[in-house]
Enzyme design. Structure first.
Site, short mmCIF file in Angstrom:
data_model
loop_
_atom_site.label_atom_id
_atom_site.label_comp_id
_atom_site.label_asym_id
_atom_site.label_seq_id
_atom_site.Cartn_x
_atom_site.Cartn_y
_atom_site.Cartn_z
N THR A 148 0.87 -1.18 0.00
CA THR A 148 0.00 0.00 0.00
C THR A 148 0.90 1.23 0.00
O THR A 148 1.32 1.69 -1.05
CB THR A 148 -0.97 -0.01 1.20
OG1 THR A 148 -0.24 -0.25 2.41
CG2 THR A 148 -2.02 -1.08 1.02
N LYS A 174 4.18 -6.93 3.95
CA LYS A 174 3.93 -5.52 3.67
C LYS A 174 3.66 -4.83 4.99
O LYS A 174 3.14 -5.42 5.94
CB LYS A 174 2.76 -5.33 2.70
CG LYS A 174 1.40 -5.75 3.17
CD LYS A 174 0.63 -4.78 4.05
CE LYS A 174 0.54 -3.42 3.43
NZ LYS A 174 -0.18 -2.47 4.36
N THR A 185 -0.46 -2.38 10.76
CA THR A 185 -0.95 -2.76 9.43
C THR A 185 0.14 -3.49 8.70
O THR A 185 0.90 -2.90 7.97
CB THR A 185 -1.38 -1.57 8.58
OG1 THR A 185 -2.42 -0.92 9.25
CG2 THR A 185 -1.95 -2.01 7.24
N GLU A 271 6.31 4.83 7.20
CA GLU A 271 5.82 5.91 6.34
C GLU A 271 6.61 7.19 6.55
O GLU A 271 6.66 7.73 7.66
CB GLU A 271 4.33 6.14 6.60
CG GLU A 271 3.47 5.03 6.03
CD GLU A 271 2.00 5.19 6.31
OE1 GLU A 271 1.20 4.53 5.62
OE2 GLU A 271 1.64 5.94 7.23
N ASN A 397 -0.36 10.52 5.23
CA ASN A 397 -1.59 10.12 5.91
C ASN A 397 -2.72 11.13 5.89
O ASN A 397 -3.86 10.80 6.19
CB ASN A 397 -1.26 9.74 7.37
CG ASN A 397 -0.65 8.36 7.46
OD1 ASN A 397 -1.34 7.36 7.34
ND2 ASN A 397 0.66 8.30 7.62
N THR A 402 -8.36 9.28 0.14
CA THR A 402 -8.76 9.84 -1.14
C THR A 402 -7.62 9.89 -2.14
O THR A 402 -7.84 10.22 -3.30
CB THR A 402 -9.31 11.27 -0.95
OG1 THR A 402 -8.32 12.05 -0.25
CG2 THR A 402 -10.56 11.25 -0.12
#
Length: 402
Positions: A148, A174, A185, A271, A397, A402
């Site tokens: 992702t 992942k 996650t 991230e 984030n 969207t």
């Protein structure tokens, strides 16, 4: 034993494949992957502790009630969590994979990752599944498909011997954001051709999760979809491991090496991260004490921000230790920072050492930083992994959905 950059097709009898289904609108990357064994497998899994559990996880748990499986279907782009028809869609996906591969639906495990709370485009998945071509060269393709916000694939393999038979363990995973112990996650899929019972496989997996995937933290969030699955098809033809002993210990160690390797790659690819942070607490009374302290440090937003700014602020480290819940004597704590550029002691017996800030700044400029804490209370130790906190974390984030 030999560690290699190999994935889920490293072990005999395993193939993988990937394809683009268009699950997330606007995405053009492959978002559907299958991992398949040519023969039935003993299987084990560990799941998130989040009370809100995604539909695929519930279906997988049910299908694994007999400790057996032969294929895994994974999609990215949608978590299929907190969705109206989540379990129905997960079941439909497993049924379609079973139809395509000639299996029973209960032999197919299901995993998803992506946005929570949106209906899964199951029609796109069902239409694409028959197009996936399986090959023993497709581990990297499957790895790419399950990503992702990851910026790089994460893979590891280990070859080792059991009863004179060469065995292999390979894995992909992942994980980049929503990473915190128990778990975050992250999805991890590990395959082996070693022969081991479901019960011993579960025992080895659960114990190793505690010292690998449960010792990484990126942002303090624990997701709804996390799971680690191990499939063992026995094609190495070693004598099946059915109890603890020498062979079990050898398998356990090899599995640990693969899982730790994957866990560190997740932490390093947090991230927006620019640095891997490794915190080791030694001289502890117990391993649990050391783990609690190390975990608190790598989870500290202030410490992570200091590492991003190359600020040798050891005060943030000892502060994070202080609210960890672990009992220790702050007047006997030593703290050092290290990297490929060297090591510098910043705190001795709970007080600053007047270390050279310029030297510390150079040390903290590397991609991998060590925070080394000594308690002088015993002989136990533990290591946890995290990353720095950068501007890019917020950028990634703020508009993820969207």
């Amino acid at each position: 034993m030999s560690k290699e950059n190999k994935g889920v097709c490293f072990a005999k009898g395993f193939t993988a494949g990937a394809a683009h289904a268009g699950i997330k609108e606007g995405s053009t990357k492959d978002d559907l992957a299958i991992i398949y064994s040519s023969t039935p497998c003993n299987a084990a899994a560990v799941y998130t502790t989040n009370v809100v559990k995604a539909a695929p996880l519930k279906v997988t748990k049910e299908h694994l009630s007999n400790g057996r499986a032969q294929a895994i279907i994974i999609n990215s782009g949608n978590a299929n969590a907190a969705a109206m028809n989540g379990e129905l869609h997960a079941i439909e996906t497993a049924q379609k994979v079973a139809e395509v591969l000639g299996l029973k639906p209960e032999d197919v495990l299901v995993a998803s990752t992506g946005v929570i709370g949106q209906e899964l485009n199951v029609d796109a998945i069902l239409k694409t599944l028959p197009k996936i071509e399986l090959s023993n060269e497709n581990s990297e393709a499957a790895n790419l498909a399950i990503m992702t916000t990851d910026t790089k694939t994460k893979t590891c393999g280990m070859s080792f011997e059991l009863n004179g038979k060469e065995c292999h363990i390979g894995g992909i995973c992942k994980g980049s954001g929503m990473i915190h112990p128990n778990m975050g996650t992250m999805l991890a899929f590990i395959t082996t051709d070693a022969a081991i019972s479901s019960e011993m496989l579960q025992k080895a997996l659960k114990a190793n999760v505690r010292t690998t995937f449960n010792r990484i933290s990126v942002d303090g969030d624990t997701s709804t979809n996390d799971m680690v699955i191990v499939l063992a098809n026995g094609q190495a033809e070693n004598e099946e491991i059915i109890s603890e002993g020498k062979e079990y210990k050898q398998f356990f160690f090899a599995l640990h090496q693969v899982m730790e390797c994957l866990a560190i790659q997740i932490a390093a690819d947090g991230e927006g991260a620019s640095r891997l942070i490794t915190c080791t607490v030694s001289g502890a009374k117990t391993e649990d004490q050391a783990e609690t302290l190390a975990r608190s440090v790598v989870s500290s937003s202030l410490t992570k921000a200091a590492m991003f700014g190359r600020d040798a602020n050891w005060g943030r480290v000892i502060c994070a230790m202080g609210y960890s819940g672990a009992d220790f004597d702050p007047d006997h704590v030593d703290i050092a920072f290290g990297s490929a550029k060297g090591e510098i002691v910043l705190c001795k017996d709970g007080r600053e050492t007047k270390a050279d800030d310029d030297v510390a700044y150079e040390i903290l400029g590397e991609d991998a930083i060590d925070i080394l804490i000594t308690l002088h209370e015993g002989n136990e130790r533990a290591t946890c992994w995290g990353c720095d906190l950068t501007y890019d974390y917020v950028t990634i984030n703020k508009d993820y959905r969207t």
